[in-house]
Design a protein around this motif. Sequence first.
Motif, PDB file in Angstrom:
ATOM      1  N   ARG A  63       0.850  -1.194   0.000  1.00 30.74           N
ATOM      2  CA  ARG A  63       0.000   0.000   0.000  1.00 30.74           C
ATOM      3  C   ARG A  63       0.886   1.246   0.000  1.00 30.74           C
ATOM      4  NH1 ARG A  63      -0.581  -2.517   4.711  1.00 30.74           N
ATOM      5  NH2 ARG A  63       0.305  -1.518   6.537  1.00 30.74           N
ATOM      6  N   ASP A  64       0.289   2.394  -0.290  1.00 27.62           N
ATOM      7  CA  ASP A  64       1.071   3.613  -0.508  1.00 27.62           C
ATOM      8  C   ASP A  64       1.380   4.419   0.755  1.00 27.62           C
ATOM      9  OD1 ASP A  64      -1.433   4.668   0.001  1.00 27.62           O
ATOM     10  OD2 ASP A  64      -1.586   5.751  -1.896  1.00 27.62           O
ATOM     11  N   THR A  65       0.891   3.998   1.901  1.00 27.67           N
ATOM     12  CA  THR A  65       1.209   4.716   3.137  1.00 27.67           C
ATOM     13  C   THR A  65       1.380   3.747   4.297  1.00 27.67           C
ATOM     14  OG1 THR A  65      -1.118   4.982   3.721  1.00 27.67           O
ATOM     15  CG2 THR A  65      -0.086   6.812   2.533  1.00 27.67           C
ATOM     16  N   PHE A  66       2.157   4.172   5.281  1.00 27.11           N
ATOM     17  CA  PHE A  66       2.279   3.453   6.536  1.00 27.11           C
ATOM     18  C   PHE A  66       2.442   4.502   7.624  1.00 27.11           C
ATOM     19  CE2 PHE A  66       4.476   1.414  10.017  1.00 27.11           C
ATOM     20  CZ  PHE A  66       3.696   0.283  10.185  1.00 27.11           C
ATOM     21  N   ASP A  67       1.568   4.453   8.610  1.00 27.95           N
ATOM     22  CA  ASP A  67       1.579   5.449   9.691  1.00 27.95           C
ATOM     23  C   ASP A  67       1.643   6.877   9.135  1.00 27.95           C
ATOM     24  OD1 ASP A  67       1.306   3.619  11.717  1.00 27.95           O
ATOM     25  OD2 ASP A  67       3.448   3.558  12.206  1.00 27.95           O
ATOM     26  N   ASN A  68       0.823   7.143   8.127  1.00 29.64           N
ATOM     27  CA  ASN A  68       0.712   8.460   7.486  1.00 29.64           C
ATOM     28  C   ASN A  68       1.986   8.915   6.781  1.00 29.64           C
ATOM     29  OD1 ASN A  68      -2.029   8.857   8.258  1.00 29.64           O
ATOM     30  ND2 ASN A  68      -1.303   9.347  10.323  1.00 29.64           N
ATOM     31  N   THR A 116       1.010  -1.293  -5.041  1.00 35.48           N
ATOM     32  CA  THR A 116      -0.094  -2.002  -5.719  1.00 35.48           C
ATOM     33  C   THR A 116       0.257  -3.424  -6.138  1.00 35.48           C
ATOM     34  OG1 THR A 116       0.211  -1.319  -8.032  1.00 35.48           O
ATOM     35  CG2 THR A 116      -1.072   0.178  -6.605  1.00 35.48           C
ATOM     36  N   GLU A 117       1.522  -3.823  -6.075  1.00 36.82           N
ATOM     37  CA  GLU A 117       1.873  -5.179  -6.486  1.00 36.82           C
ATOM     38  C   GLU A 117       1.838  -6.130  -5.294  1.00 36.82           C
ATOM     39  OE1 GLU A 117       5.216  -5.660  -9.081  1.00 36.82           O
ATOM     40  OE2 GLU A 117       4.687  -3.872 -10.235  1.00 36.82           O
ATOM     41  N   ALA A 118       1.617  -7.417  -5.578  1.00 37.18           N
ATOM     42  CA  ALA A 118       1.469  -8.435  -4.536  1.00 37.18           C
ATOM     43  C   ALA A 118       2.817  -8.947  -4.048  1.00 37.18           C
ATOM     44  CB  ALA A 118       0.633  -9.595  -5.054  1.00 37.18           C
ATOM     45  N   PHE A 155      10.415   4.814   2.070  1.00 38.56           N
ATOM     46  CA  PHE A 155       9.495   5.937   2.027  1.00 38.56           C
ATOM     47  C   PHE A 155       9.890   6.952   0.964  1.00 38.56           C
ATOM     48  CE2 PHE A 155       9.291   4.071   6.246  1.00 38.56           C
ATOM     49  CZ  PHE A 155       7.926   3.890   6.380  1.00 38.56           C
ATOM     50  N   VAL A 156       8.886   7.619   0.412  1.00 43.85           N
ATOM     51  CA  VAL A 156       9.081   8.644  -0.607  1.00 43.85           C
ATOM     52  C   VAL A 156       9.985   9.737  -0.036  1.00 43.85           C
ATOM     53  CG1 VAL A 156       7.919  10.431  -1.983  1.00 43.85           C
ATOM     54  CG2 VAL A 156       6.859   8.164  -1.715  1.00 43.85           C
ATOM     55  N   GLY A 157      10.984  10.144  -0.828  1.00 45.39           N
ATOM     56  CA  GLY A 157      11.886  11.213  -0.419  1.00 45.39           C
ATOM     57  C   GLY A 157      13.058  10.755   0.430  1.00 45.39           C
ATOM     58  N   GLU A 158      13.140   9.454   0.708  1.00 41.39           N
ATOM     59  CA  GLU A 158      14.259   8.926   1.484  1.00 41.39           C
ATOM     60  C   GLU A 158      15.038   7.934   0.632  1.00 41.39           C
ATOM     61  OE1 GLU A 158      12.839   7.221   5.122  1.00 41.39           O
ATOM     62  OE2 GLU A 158      11.868   9.068   5.769  1.00 41.39           O
TER      63      GLU A 158
END
Length: 186
Positions: A63-68, A116-118, A155-158
């Motif tokens: 999924r695209d988020t974890f803990d916001n 989105t991938e399994a 995470f995005v940006g890291e």
Amino acid sequence: MSSSTTPSDGNASDPSTYPRQIHLPSENIYLELTHAPLNTTLILSQISSPAAGANILFLGTTRDTFDNRPVSQLSYSAYAPLALKTLTTIARDTFQRFEGIKGVSISHRLGVVPVTEASIAIAISSAHRGPGWRAAEDVLERCKERLEVWKREEFVGEKPEEGEWRANRDRDASGRIVEEKATEET
């Protein structure tokens, strides 16, 4: 036991030594660790049985988020020989734990798994849907508790190496943190 050739343990992190599979046709068990996207059509066909009235497929996806925090991808690693042994035990136990199970397939993806991938596919064939649903969830929970597969959330940006390693057993089926059970002093 029918099984594909497994390379030496020294190549456990080399993607070119995968997929690693165990197929037990006489037990209708199919297990796989792979770096490739999971093939759900093949997975379902592996557990097909003329005695099955239900074929259950569960896919765990990134999924695209974890803990916001925005997740860019997950990265999985495993100690393949031990992980395949654990998967074999889980699959075989499923036939004993649930009535009417006709087939079990568990596939886990390794390496980078984009949003989105399994990352995991569990397929169960059973005479009736009730035991099939329960067995699929049970297999997933036992994989999360016992399977020698580790996940790094990136995470995005890291930078990828700044990602956080997580144990699957850290969260329950609803995503809540699982508290460690305190041991009693005797």
